[in-house]
Design a protein around this motif. Sequence first.
Motif, mmCIF file in Angstrom:
data_model
loop_
_atom_site.group_PDB
_atom_site.id
_atom_site.type_symbol
_atom_site.label_atom_id
_atom_site.label_comp_id
_atom_site.label_asym_id
_atom_site.label_seq_id
_atom_site.Cartn_x
_atom_site.Cartn_y
_atom_site.Cartn_z
ATOM 1 N N VAL A 63 0.839 -1.266 0.059
ATOM 2 C CA VAL A 63 0.077 -0.168 -0.055
ATOM 3 C C VAL A 63 0.748 1.164 0.044
ATOM 4 C CG1 VAL A 63 -1.793 1.286 1.402
ATOM 5 C CG2 VAL A 63 -1.615 -1.162 1.348
ATOM 6 N N ILE A 64 0.524 2.117 -0.891
ATOM 7 C CA ILE A 64 1.260 3.537 -0.697
ATOM 8 C C ILE A 64 0.851 4.197 0.545
ATOM 9 C CG2 ILE A 64 1.616 5.799 -1.855
ATOM 10 C CD1 ILE A 64 0.878 4.390 -4.324
ATOM 11 N N GLN A 65 1.662 4.516 1.252
ATOM 12 C CA GLN A 65 1.392 5.149 2.692
ATOM 13 C C GLN A 65 1.725 6.521 2.801
ATOM 14 O OE1 GLN A 65 1.395 2.484 5.947
ATOM 15 N NE2 GLN A 65 1.381 0.844 4.580
ATOM 16 N N CYS A 66 2.885 6.890 1.950
ATOM 17 C CA CYS A 66 3.595 8.100 2.420
ATOM 18 C C CYS A 66 4.618 8.674 1.320
ATOM 19 C CB CYS A 66 4.591 7.872 3.980
ATOM 20 S SG CYS A 66 5.806 6.579 3.800
ATOM 21 N N ARG A 67 5.182 9.605 1.458
ATOM 22 C CA ARG A 67 5.989 10.212 0.444
ATOM 23 C C ARG A 67 7.010 10.972 1.288
ATOM 24 N NH1 ARG A 67 5.745 15.650 -1.022
ATOM 25 N NH2 ARG A 67 4.059 16.644 -0.163
ATOM 26 N N GLN A 68 8.180 11.473 0.431
ATOM 27 C CA GLN A 68 9.299 12.429 0.965
ATOM 28 C C GLN A 68 9.601 13.086 -0.557
ATOM 29 O OE1 GLN A 68 11.501 9.276 2.787
ATOM 30 N NE2 GLN A 68 12.056 10.752 4.345
ATOM 31 N N ARG A 69 9.908 14.316 -0.210
ATOM 32 C CA ARG A 69 10.214 15.233 -1.387
ATOM 33 C C ARG A 69 11.731 14.719 -1.659
ATOM 34 N NH1 ARG A 69 12.637 20.202 -1.785
ATOM 35 N NH2 ARG A 69 12.769 20.599 0.479
ATOM 36 N N ILE A 70 12.089 14.621 -3.064
ATOM 37 C CA ILE A 70 13.323 14.472 -3.452
ATOM 38 C C ILE A 70 14.287 15.812 -3.630
ATOM 39 C CG2 ILE A 70 14.819 13.543 -5.454
ATOM 40 C CD1 ILE A 70 12.308 11.810 -5.992
ATOM 41 N N LEU A 71 15.576 15.703 -2.966
ATOM 42 C CA LEU A 71 16.258 16.859 -2.807
ATOM 43 C C LEU A 71 17.299 16.758 -3.839
ATOM 44 C CD1 LEU A 71 16.752 17.118 1.263
ATOM 45 C CD2 LEU A 71 15.047 18.125 -0.318
ATOM 46 N N ARG A 72 17.707 15.684 -4.332
ATOM 47 C CA ARG A 72 18.787 15.540 -5.255
ATOM 48 C C ARG A 72 19.039 13.932 -5.365
ATOM 49 N NH1 ARG A 72 21.940 16.926 -0.253
ATOM 50 N NH2 ARG A 72 23.380 15.632 -0.077
ATOM 51 N N LEU A 73 19.891 13.972 -6.383
ATOM 52 C CA LEU A 73 20.337 12.404 -6.820
ATOM 53 C C LEU A 73 22.119 12.678 -6.769
ATOM 54 C CD1 LEU A 73 18.074 11.803 -9.948
ATOM 55 C CD2 LEU A 73 17.633 11.251 -7.463
ATOM 56 N N ASP A 74 22.508 12.016 -5.956
ATOM 57 C CA ASP A 74 23.837 11.824 -5.891
ATOM 58 C C ASP A 74 24.561 10.529 -6.480
ATOM 59 O OD1 ASP A 74 23.711 14.061 -4.304
ATOM 60 O OD2 ASP A 74 24.280 13.329 -2.294
ATOM 61 N N ALA A 86 22.143 7.629 -5.608
ATOM 62 C CA ALA A 86 21.585 7.785 -4.124
ATOM 63 C C ALA A 86 20.713 8.744 -4.340
ATOM 64 C CB ALA A 86 22.708 8.356 -3.293
ATOM 65 N N ILE A 87 19.351 8.431 -3.909
ATOM 66 C CA ILE A 87 18.154 9.415 -3.972
ATOM 67 C C ILE A 87 18.186 9.959 -2.799
ATOM 68 C CG2 ILE A 87 15.490 9.552 -4.311
ATOM 69 C CD1 ILE A 87 15.912 6.858 -5.894
ATOM 70 N N VAL A 88 18.493 11.150 -2.486
ATOM 71 C CA VAL A 88 18.480 12.037 -1.285
ATOM 72 C C VAL A 88 17.142 12.563 -1.049
ATOM 73 C CG1 VAL A 88 19.649 13.758 -0.035
ATOM 74 C CG2 VAL A 88 21.087 12.306 -1.646
ATOM 75 N N VAL A 89 16.689 12.501 0.088
ATOM 76 C CA VAL A 89 15.263 12.798 0.482
ATOM 77 C C VAL A 89 15.119 13.846 1.441
ATOM 78 C CG1 VAL A 89 14.072 10.847 -0.679
ATOM 79 C CG2 VAL A 89 14.576 10.952 1.679
ATOM 80 N N ASP A 90 14.101 14.595 1.494
ATOM 81 C CA ASP A 90 14.042 15.502 2.684
ATOM 82 C C ASP A 90 13.482 14.614 4.022
ATOM 83 O OD1 ASP A 90 12.488 17.141 4.631
ATOM 84 O OD2 ASP A 90 12.291 18.650 2.933
ATOM 85 N N PRO A 91 13.966 14.856 5.215
ATOM 86 C CA PRO A 91 13.742 13.652 6.299
ATOM 87 C C PRO A 91 12.169 14.023 6.575
ATOM 88 C CG PRO A 91 15.322 15.566 6.948
ATOM 89 C CD PRO A 91 15.035 15.759 5.571
ATOM 90 N N GLU A 92 11.479 14.968 6.223
ATOM 91 C CA GLU A 92 9.921 15.022 6.599
ATOM 92 C C GLU A 92 9.333 14.112 5.717
ATOM 93 O OE1 GLU A 92 6.591 18.645 6.788
ATOM 94 O OE2 GLU A 92 8.363 18.962 5.997
#
Length: 143
Positions: A63-74, A86-92
């Motif tokens: 089940v899709i339950q949450c999301r995080q904003r993608i900040l950058r790709l390293d 490396a998919i770097v995401v916002d901790p929120e």
Amino acid sequence: MEKIINLIKLSVGTENVEQLLAWQALPRARTRDNKPQHITRMWPKREEEILNGGSIFWVIKGVIQCRQRILRLDEYIAGDGIRRCAIVVDPEMHRTETALKRPFQGWRYLKPEDSPADLSDARANEEALPADLSAALADIGVR
């Protein structure tokens, strides 16, 4: 109008959103600047659209339950010398309406119009339903 695309990814072995957050808090799941990251083999070809405001939507227990904003790709080079992303995401973490998703390998693109909406502020702090109940409700169209 600038285009945006999201990613969708299975969080394998995770039982709930809290467990995903706990895993992301581990030092091995963090970047040098202490942001959560997910290492993947493939580099997204639609990088510009992802970095234009895209998020990664997490599938937990089908089940899709949450999301995080993608900040950058390293670029990430492991001990084996292979280049990875490396998919770097916002901790929120943003909880979303639930939506069933069948298993798949790796990550996939997810159009904004096909992405579940965030839960309202009033519902975002609710205790999460058990995964099997959440899946059953999503299966019958109740979010």
